[in-house]
Scaffold this motif. Structure first.
Motif, PDB file in Angstrom:
ATOM      1  N   ASP A 110      44.363  71.320  24.228  1.00 20.00           N
ATOM      2  CA  ASP A 110      43.424  71.734  23.174  1.00 20.00           C
ATOM      3  C   ASP A 110      41.977  71.635  23.665  1.00 20.00           C
ATOM      4  O   ASP A 110      41.147  72.526  23.407  1.00 20.00           O
ATOM      5  CB  ASP A 110      43.619  70.858  21.936  1.00 20.00           C
ATOM      6  CG  ASP A 110      44.941  71.173  21.245  1.00 20.00           C
ATOM      7  OD1 ASP A 110      45.433  72.307  21.432  1.00 20.00           O
ATOM      8  OD2 ASP A 110      45.482  70.298  20.537  1.00 20.00           O
ATOM      9  N   LYS A 114      39.422  74.677  24.071  1.00 18.45           N
ATOM     10  CA  LYS A 114      38.094  74.668  23.446  1.00 18.45           C
ATOM     11  C   LYS A 114      37.021  74.969  24.476  1.00 18.45           C
ATOM     12  O   LYS A 114      36.078  75.743  24.221  1.00 18.45           O
ATOM     13  CB  LYS A 114      37.862  73.303  22.789  1.00 18.45           C
ATOM     14  CG  LYS A 114      36.545  73.200  22.040  1.00 18.45           C
ATOM     15  CD  LYS A 114      36.433  71.837  21.370  1.00 18.45           C
ATOM     16  CE  LYS A 114      35.100  71.731  20.614  1.00 18.45           C
ATOM     17  NZ  LYS A 114      34.953  70.389  19.981  1.00 18.45           N
ATOM     18  N   VAL A 189      50.433  76.335  25.313  1.00 20.07           N
ATOM     19  CA  VAL A 189      50.368  75.641  24.011  1.00 20.07           C
ATOM     20  C   VAL A 189      51.602  75.954  23.179  1.00 20.07           C
ATOM     21  O   VAL A 189      52.195  75.080  22.536  1.00 20.07           O
ATOM     22  CB  VAL A 189      49.073  76.037  23.274  1.00 20.07           C
ATOM     23  CG1 VAL A 189      49.102  75.535  21.828  1.00 20.07           C
ATOM     24  CG2 VAL A 189      47.858  75.467  23.996  1.00 20.07           C
TER      25      VAL A 189
END
Length: 567
Positions: A110, A114, A189
């Motif tokens: 994550d 980002k 992911v």
């Protein structure tokens, strides 16, 4: 003839005597028969009691064995339940660890996603700015009308446009790379989320299994109490049966003891009766044998001496009143004379031939014995010569190694003294070896009393002393200087260089010390350029030094040439 007295005594001519208190054979036989009948009845009663006790014991043993098997089955079931519970707990702990690792990896992904989004926003902003700048540029078509006057400016603008275009292309490529990385991260992911879902499902399944196992465990926890009560009841029954068996066994033992006493008494009486009968028969036989022997002697006397019994003393040269030796002595003497005559045997006509044959075999064996003795002496002489040569060689090798060891010890320690010594035996082949060392500032002591680094340096000195005595083309040292500090490592490396230069030996050293690596001609190692990919790397330090020296020589030559040209 028999003489009988009024009070019941009786004497027979052969020595048999009867007392008034002696019982008759019939009375004794009736008494023994009555005793035998009573004993047989007691034996039958004891056997019935023993059979009853045996049956009770068998029943109790069967019940006890059944209860033991049930107890064993229950314990095995309990152990299996505990083993299943432990397996489930281990599986749950492993799955929990995997879930934690997956969660941490997802958090890292994550963060990476980002960061990629931030990079994409920056790239988009830079692309918009460049596009605005490109639109703000002057019209190229309008500038062509005035090409003659502004050709120089147009060239500058074209150069600037080319630079901006290359920057735009580079940003476009970076944008494509970022898009590709975003797609890859998105797939990762999704995969990690799928694995997280599977892990969550497995955790739920394991939780259900653990709940079911705990229910079974709760059910099984009451089972030992039931088994314990059943076991105590069985022990009570077994104790009662054991008491009954002991009572029956005591009665059986008592009866057997009584039977044994009775049988022993009966056997002793029978033995006494048999001995008396045998003694009587033996006495009668002796009387009969004596009569027959007397008749035989009288016949032999008549046949061989042809004389009467009264004339025998005169022939034997016995005087009146002279004591006569027992007859068995004369019989033994006669038998000895007869045996000696029979042992002489017949005359052997082949005695001379057999003697010569045996003498030849004796001479042959004597010759073989002499050869063996000579061979043994020769072998002993050879062994002594070998031992002598081995001692001389060992002494020479020991002296050479000791001399080199003393020199190398002083070199490695920067001073001090050390020597080797043979101990425990005067014979060098059976003696032990002890190392005495005195580092600078310390007294002379054995190797085991030195510190770790001192023992390492001493051992290296001995190792290189032996190696210098009989060097080899290749020598491999594995972490030989691991326990040394930098100053001692420097001495070690200098010693290795000198030995390699003197003996021509190539040293292969396995080490983690940087100073040792710096002294080597070539390095071989393993590096991981990418995660999970190992690669072998070799560095030729000697070649690099040669190239550096060549470049310095070339630069010096160019400087000299320039100075000559300037002059």
């Amino acid at each position: 003839q028999i003489i009988v007295s009024r009070d019941g005594w009786a004497w027979r001519w052969d020595g048999y005597t009867v007392t008034p208190q002696a019982k008759t054979a019939t009375a004794v036989r009736l008494q023994q028969r009555n005793r035998l009948t009573a004993i047989q009845q007691e034996i039958a009663q004891a056997e019935s009691e023993a059979q009853l006790a045996t049956n009770i014991l068998n029943e109790a043993s069967a019940v006890f064995a059944l209860r033991q098997s049930e107890d064993k089955q229950a314990r095995e079931a309990l152990q299996a339940a505990f083993a299943a519970l432990n397996d489930a707990r281990n599986t749950y702990a492993q799955q929990e660890k995997e879930s934690t690792a997956i969660t941490s990896k997802l958090a890292a992904l994550d963060d990476s996603l980002k960061q990629l989004h931030d990079d994409m926003d920056q790239v988009s902003a830079r692309t918009t700015t460049l596009e605005d700048e490109r639109r703000a540029l002057p019209d190229i078509e309008a500038q062509r009308a005035d090409m003659g006057e502004k050709r120089a400016r147009l060239a500058e603008q074209r150069s600037l446009q080319s630079q901006r275009q290359s920057e735009c292309d580079r940003l476009t490529r970076e944008d494509n790379i970022c898009v590709t990385r975003i797609e890859t991260v998105t797939q990762d992911v999704a995969a990690w989320q799928s694995r997280l879902g599977n892990a969550t499902q497995q955790i739920n399944e394991l939780a259900e299994r653990i709940a079911g196992i705990e229910v079974q465990l709760e059910q099984l926890r009451g089972r030992p109490a039931e088994l314990e009560s059943a076991h105590s009841q069985l022990l009570t029954e077994l104790s009662a049966a054991e008491e009954k068996r002991k009572e029956a066994s005591d009665r059986l033992i008592e009866t057997e003891q009584r039977l044994s006493v009775i049988e022993h008494q009966l056997k002793s009486d029978e033995n006494a009766l048999g001995s008396a009968k045998e003694e009587r028969v033996r006495a009668e036989g002796n009387v009969q044998a004596s009569g027959e022997q007397f008749n035989t002697l009288r016949e032999r006397m008549s046949e061989k001496l042809n004389c009467s019994q009264e004339e025998l003393l005169g022939i034997a040269a016995f005087t009146e009143g002279e004591e006569i030796a027992p007859a068995h002595e004369y019989e033994q003497t006669l038998a000895r004379y007869v045996r000696e005559r029979e042992n002489m045997g017949p005359v052997n006509l082949r005695a001379e031939v057999e003697s010569e044959t045996m003498q030849g075999e004796i001479d042959k064996l004597q010759k073989e014995k002499d050869d063996l003795v000579a061979a043994i002496a020769k072998l002993r002489q050879g062994i002594a010569q070998l031992n002598k040569e081995a001692r001389e060689r060992l002494q020479n090798a020991f002296g050479s190694v000791n001399e080199r060891f003393q020199k190398l010890f002083g070199r490695l320690f920067g001073g001090g003294k050390a020597h080797l010594e043979l101990i425990d035996d005067e014979d060098p082949l059976n003696a032990g070896l002890e190392i005495f060392a005195s580092p600078p500032g310390k007294k002379m002591q054995i190797l085991s009393l030195l510190s770790g680094g001192e023992r390492t340096l001493t051992a290296l000195a001995l190792l290189f002393a032996v190696f210098q005595t009989n060097p080899s083309p290749i020598c491999v040292l594995d972490e030989a200087e691991a326990a040394l500090d930098e100053s001692n490592i420097g001495r070690f490396c200098d010693l290795v260089e000198d030995i390699a230069r003197e003996t021509g030996t190539r040293f292969l050293i396995i080490t983690h010390q940087r100073l040792t690596m710096a002294k080597m001609d070539r390095l071989y190692g393993v590096t991981m350029s990418e995660k999970g990919v190992s690669q072998l790397v070799s560095v030729d330090l000697a070649g690099a030094v040669a190239i550096r020296d060549g470049e310095q020589h070339t630069s010096k030559a160019e400087e000299a040439l320039e100075a000559v040209q300037a002059a």
